[in-house]
Write an enzyme that holds these catalytic residues in place. Sequence first.
Site, PDB file in Angstrom:
ATOM      1  CG  LEU A   1      61.851   6.088  45.951  1.00  0.00           C
ATOM      2  CD1 LEU A   1      62.092   5.787  47.421  1.00  0.00           C
ATOM      3  CD2 LEU A   1      63.176   6.371  45.245  1.00  0.00           C
TER       4      LEU A   1
ATOM      5  CG  HIS B   1      51.621  12.539  52.897  1.00  0.00           C
ATOM      6  ND1 HIS B   1      52.021  12.997  51.655  1.00  0.00           N
ATOM      7  CD2 HIS B   1      50.278  12.706  52.937  1.00  0.00           C
ATOM      8  CE1 HIS B   1      50.959  13.409  50.974  1.00  0.00           C
ATOM      9  NE2 HIS B   1      49.890  13.237  51.733  1.00  0.00           N
TER      10      HIS B   1
ATOM     11  CG  ASN C   1      56.857   9.906  52.402  1.00  0.00           C
ATOM     12  OD1 ASN C   1      57.649  10.845  52.290  1.00  0.00           O
ATOM     13  ND2 ASN C   1      55.609   9.986  51.966  1.00  0.00           N
TER      14      ASN C   1
ATOM     15  CG  MET D   1      58.454  16.958  46.586  1.00  0.00           C
ATOM     16  SD  MET D   1      57.011  16.313  47.493  1.00  0.00           S
ATOM     17  CE  MET D   1      56.810  17.565  48.738  1.00  0.00           C
TER      18      MET D   1
ATOM     19  N   GLY E   1      64.112  21.080  53.562  1.00  0.00           N
ATOM     20  CA  GLY E   1      64.906  20.252  54.473  1.00  0.00           C
ATOM     21  C   GLY E   1      64.681  20.507  55.943  1.00  0.00           C
ATOM     22  CB  THR E   2      62.027  22.067  58.068  1.00  0.00           C
ATOM     23  OG1 THR E   2      60.859  21.372  57.649  1.00  0.00           O
ATOM     24  CG2 THR E   2      62.099  23.419  57.399  1.00  0.00           C
ATOM     25  CG  ASN E   3      60.187  16.900  57.972  1.00  0.00           C
ATOM     26  OD1 ASN E   3      59.705  16.576  59.050  1.00  0.00           O
ATOM     27  ND2 ASN E   3      59.511  17.561  57.049  1.00  0.00           N
TER      28      ASN E   3
END
Length: 204
Positions: free
Chosen positions: A86, A102, A100, A83, A7-9
């Site tokens: 969808l 990446h 997203n 990860m 969860g750093t983003n």
Amino acid sequence: MLVSGTGTNLQALLDTVHGREAEIVAVASSVAHAPALARARERGVPTRVFARAEHPDRHARDRAMADWLQQRAARLVVLAGYMELLGEPFLERFDRAVVNVHPSLLPAFPGLRAIEQALAYGVKVFGVTVHFVDAGVDSGPVILQRALELPAAREPREVLDALRPLEHSLLPDAVRLFAAHALAPDPHNPRRIVIDPGAAAIQQ
Ligand code: GAR
């Protein structure tokens, strides 16, 4: 937001755009006890786990997750280390509103373990891509990209550490641009996302 891990983003978004240009209204995780969930809770953002095993199939899980996000009036779904793939029904409910981040210069090295793939290939330039999500694997239209030369890199950890600041700057920028309605497909090539020149100041 959808998360699966550290969860750093998510933290970067909580520390920059949240409560300013955008509101993080909900954080859903595919993984119970993902550290990202604690980061959201600490800021009072509602969280919920949508584990695959708790639903009859992937689409049922996606449906439940989309219901929950729409009940919270989410307008943009940000995948930040989410990860899982969808399905089309989920993407149709958030039409052109799923993004997203990446850790590669797409279309190089899509999918899992992108940094390991790049190191195995022997590239000297790494990078980060923020893109709209379509039904493929990391194949949707690119919003922002930034490259980083690391000609001597050998270890995934050192590449990830070097890419982190890029991710933590590009993802908030993409959210700001979306919130400012500054992203539109080029009518001549809908894969090309045009950024409204008037919003250039948004990018740091
Ligand atoms: C980030 O490096 C992100 O680019 C990557 O997962 C990490 C999540 O970190 N995403 C993918 O590989 C998606 N294909 P975080 O949980 O600390 O934000």
